[in-house]
Design a protein around this motif. Sequence first.
Motif, mmCIF file in Angstrom:
data_model
loop_
_atom_site.group_PDB
_atom_site.id
_atom_site.type_symbol
_atom_site.label_atom_id
_atom_site.label_comp_id
_atom_site.label_asym_id
_atom_site.label_seq_id
_atom_site.Cartn_x
_atom_site.Cartn_y
_atom_site.Cartn_z
ATOM 1 N N ASN A 27 0.792 -1.115 -0.139
ATOM 2 C CA ASN A 27 0.419 0.051 0.217
ATOM 3 C C ASN A 27 1.120 1.662 0.101
ATOM 4 O O ASN A 27 0.250 2.502 0.057
ATOM 5 N N TYR A 133 -2.742 -3.742 -5.530
ATOM 6 C CA TYR A 133 -3.112 -2.663 -4.997
ATOM 7 C C TYR A 133 -2.643 -1.018 -5.451
ATOM 8 O O TYR A 133 -2.514 -0.247 -5.070
ATOM 9 N N SER A 134 -3.074 -1.088 -7.379
ATOM 10 C CA SER A 134 -2.900 0.715 -7.663
ATOM 11 C C SER A 134 -3.610 1.421 -7.167
ATOM 12 O O SER A 134 -2.966 3.000 -7.350
ATOM 13 N N ASN A 135 -4.319 1.174 -6.186
ATOM 14 C CA ASN A 135 -5.354 2.504 -5.291
ATOM 15 C C ASN A 135 -4.739 3.195 -5.047
ATOM 16 O O ASN A 135 -4.596 4.557 -4.621
ATOM 17 N N THR A 136 -3.776 2.681 -3.859
ATOM 18 C CA THR A 136 -2.839 3.026 -3.246
ATOM 19 C C THR A 136 -1.636 3.404 -3.255
ATOM 20 O O THR A 136 -0.913 4.541 -3.020
ATOM 21 N N THR A 140 0.136 1.166 -11.375
ATOM 22 C CA THR A 140 -0.405 0.382 -12.376
ATOM 23 C C THR A 140 0.316 -0.656 -12.891
ATOM 24 O O THR A 140 1.578 -0.764 -12.699
#
Length: 166
Positions: A27, A133-136, A140
Amino acid sequence: ILENEPGEVIPLVVRQTIDFIKNFGLNEPGIFRRSALVSLTKQVQTKYNEGQPVVFEQYGDVHLAACILKTFLRDLSEPLMTYRLYPELLGLSALKRPDQVDIIRDLIVEKLPTQNYNVLKYLIEFLNLASNYSNTNLMTTSNLAIVFGPNLAWAEDVQMNSLANY
């Protein structure tokens, strides 16, 4: 490398860095983009080279483990994807995506040495997890490709490496 680690399929440095990042860094924003202190990086590299134990928890920096992983791959005497495959990998950009996937699969399965294949598979499975976990972590699949691509394949001829960047 594995000759010094009897019975292992994945080098210790790869296992330890990936395990540490899985446990503490998935994260972390920009996990593979930020650098660690050069002095710590050299200290950890020396420990690995001398066969000393490395405990990343004592450093408390997931970016250190990420730097060690990238540096290990970049410092191999031959890239993980091998010099022999480099021209074929460069040619992939001219193909349509479905064709790229088929050719990559053929290249990796048929032409990559078994030890390289095992390490690449282990790494790709980890990078796939990291991309989840690319949102955090902001890593990407495209960002991971930008960071890891040059550490997995390069030309034997230094001049070709410079040309490939244009």
